[in-house]
Motif scaffolding. Structure first.
Motif, PDB file in Angstrom:
ATOM      1  N   LEU A   1       4.059  -6.084  37.165  1.00 53.38           N
ATOM      2  CA  LEU A   1       4.485  -4.733  36.784  1.00 53.38           C
ATOM      3  C   LEU A   1       3.194  -4.048  36.318  1.00 53.38           C
ATOM      4  O   LEU A   1       3.127  -3.254  35.684  1.00 53.38           O
ATOM      5  N   MET A   2       2.043  -4.255  37.290  1.00 52.89           N
ATOM      6  CA  MET A   2       0.743  -3.842  36.728  1.00 52.89           C
ATOM      7  C   MET A   2       0.660  -2.357  37.163  1.00 52.89           C
ATOM      8  O   MET A   2       0.124  -1.626  36.315  1.00 52.89           O
ATOM      9  N   THR A   3       1.750  -1.853  37.951  1.00 52.56           N
ATOM     10  CA  THR A   3       1.319  -0.490  38.356  1.00 52.56           C
ATOM     11  C   THR A   3       2.259   0.481  37.567  1.00 52.56           C
ATOM     12  O   THR A   3       2.342   1.704  37.853  1.00 52.56           O
ATOM     13  N   LEU A   4       2.968   0.104  36.515  1.00 51.93           N
ATOM     14  CA  LEU A   4       3.992   0.777  35.940  1.00 51.93           C
ATOM     15  C   LEU A   4       3.293   1.655  34.771  1.00 51.93           C
ATOM     16  O   LEU A   4       2.511   1.288  34.375  1.00 51.93           O
ATOM     17  N   SER A   5       3.723   2.690  34.470  1.00 53.28           N
ATOM     18  CA  SER A   5       3.281   3.578  33.543  1.00 53.28           C
ATOM     19  C   SER A   5       3.689   3.039  32.267  1.00 53.28           C
ATOM     20  O   SER A   5       4.786   2.031  31.986  1.00 53.28           O
ATOM     21  N   PRO A   6       3.221   3.328  30.855  1.00 49.85           N
ATOM     22  CA  PRO A   6       3.657   2.793  29.712  1.00 49.85           C
ATOM     23  C   PRO A   6       5.081   2.995  29.652  1.00 49.85           C
ATOM     24  O   PRO A   6       5.795   2.183  29.150  1.00 49.85           O
ATOM     25  N   ALA A   7       5.672   4.325  29.678  1.00 42.44           N
ATOM     26  CA  ALA A   7       7.258   4.580  29.484  1.00 42.44           C
ATOM     27  C   ALA A   7       8.016   3.400  30.638  1.00 42.44           C
ATOM     28  O   ALA A   7       9.052   3.014  29.997  1.00 42.44           O
ATOM     29  N   GLU A   8       7.704   3.361  31.766  1.00 36.89           N
ATOM     30  CA  GLU A   8       8.391   2.698  32.684  1.00 36.89           C
ATOM     31  C   GLU A   8       8.219   1.297  32.257  1.00 36.89           C
ATOM     32  O   GLU A   8       9.049   0.260  32.308  1.00 36.89           O
ATOM     33  N   LEU A   9       7.046   0.712  31.681  1.00 40.14           N
ATOM     34  CA  LEU A   9       6.726  -0.756  31.238  1.00 40.14           C
ATOM     35  C   LEU A   9       7.731  -1.039  30.163  1.00 40.14           C
ATOM     36  O   LEU A   9       8.437  -2.060  30.060  1.00 40.14           O
ATOM     37  N   ARG A  10       8.130  -0.046  29.164  1.00 36.69           N
ATOM     38  CA  ARG A  10       8.887  -0.286  27.982  1.00 36.69           C
ATOM     39  C   ARG A  10      10.434  -0.716  28.576  1.00 36.69           C
ATOM     40  O   ARG A  10      10.861  -1.345  27.799  1.00 36.69           O
ATOM     41  N   ALA A  11      10.661  -0.006  29.680  1.00 35.99           N
ATOM     42  CA  ALA A  11      12.061  -0.354  29.825  1.00 35.99           C
ATOM     43  C   ALA A  11      12.150  -1.784  30.292  1.00 35.99           C
ATOM     44  O   ALA A  11      13.387  -2.306  30.189  1.00 35.99           O
ATOM     45  N   HIS A  12      11.196  -2.342  30.797  1.00 37.87           N
ATOM     46  CA  HIS A  12      11.055  -4.019  31.220  1.00 37.87           C
ATOM     47  C   HIS A  12      10.842  -4.870  30.210  1.00 37.87           C
ATOM     48  O   HIS A  12      11.139  -6.144  30.433  1.00 37.87           O
ATOM     49  N   LEU A  13      10.305  -4.513  29.002  1.00 43.87           N
ATOM     50  CA  LEU A  13      10.197  -5.528  27.916  1.00 43.87           C
ATOM     51  C   LEU A  13      11.326  -5.916  27.171  1.00 43.87           C
ATOM     52  O   LEU A  13      12.423  -5.275  27.086  1.00 43.87           O
ATOM     53  N   PRO A  14      11.368  -7.296  26.481  1.00 47.89           N
ATOM     54  CA  PRO A  14      12.404  -7.523  25.828  1.00 47.89           C
ATOM     55  C   PRO A  14      12.461  -6.840  24.580  1.00 47.89           C
ATOM     56  O   PRO A  14      11.494  -6.180  23.879  1.00 47.89           O
ATOM     57  N   ARG A  15      13.678  -6.735  24.002  1.00 40.83           N
ATOM     58  CA  ARG A  15      13.633  -6.156  22.795  1.00 40.83           C
ATOM     59  C   ARG A  15      13.309  -6.922  21.556  1.00 40.83           C
ATOM     60  O   ARG A  15      13.004  -6.879  20.606  1.00 40.83           O
TER      61      ARG A  15
END
Length: 143
Positions: A129-143
């Motif tokens: 997930l290196m190329t994702l923006s911080p907002a896009e990265l947030r969607a992939h993170l565990p709660r």
């Protein structure tokens, strides 16, 4: 509220994010680049792995297990990143750690962490997930 560091990495690049509160967009605090991580996976000067020459005597000698140059570089970079997160933990800069990396590199990261730092891990994402923006990265993170 505990402070969380998010390390997003592959064998050649890494981005370190900080999330100060739950649900907030992570903020990038550091970026790392390891150019040797993109090596072709073999010794460039010879084009193949080095060979050992057998002797005619009954004595045997130990040889290093076959490890590709690419794996060696990945391990070195993982050790560098491990030192960064260890230092951050010692300085009290985070309470929780999330690792995001492809499965093979995630294993190298785990090998580079000491016990106390590994205990801070609260989540992992086994993807590139290196190329994702911080907002896009947030969607992939565990709660």
């Amino acid at each position: 509220m505990p402070n969380t560091w998010i390390l997003v990495a592959d064998a050649a690049r890494a981005r370190l994010f900080e999330s100060l509160r739950r649900g907030a967009e992570p903020v990038e605090i550091a970026c790392y680049y390891y150019p040797d991580g993109r090596s072709p996976g073999r010794h460039l000067e010879h084009g193949r792995l080095p060979r050992t020459q057998e002797s005619n005597s009954p004595s045997r000698h130990a040889i290093e297990p076959k490890t590709s140059l690419r794996d060696k570089h990945a391990q070195r970079f993982a050790e560098t990143l491990g030192a960064v997160v260890r230092q951050g933990r010692r300085e009290g800069r985070y309470d929780r750690l999330v690792l995001v990396a492809p499965p093979r590199f995630l294993g190298a990261l785990h090998d580079s962490l000491d016990e106390a730092t590994a205990a801070c891990i609260v989540g992992e994402v086994r993807r590139e997930l290196m190329t994702l923006s911080p907002a896009e990265l947030r969607a992939h993170l565990p709660r």
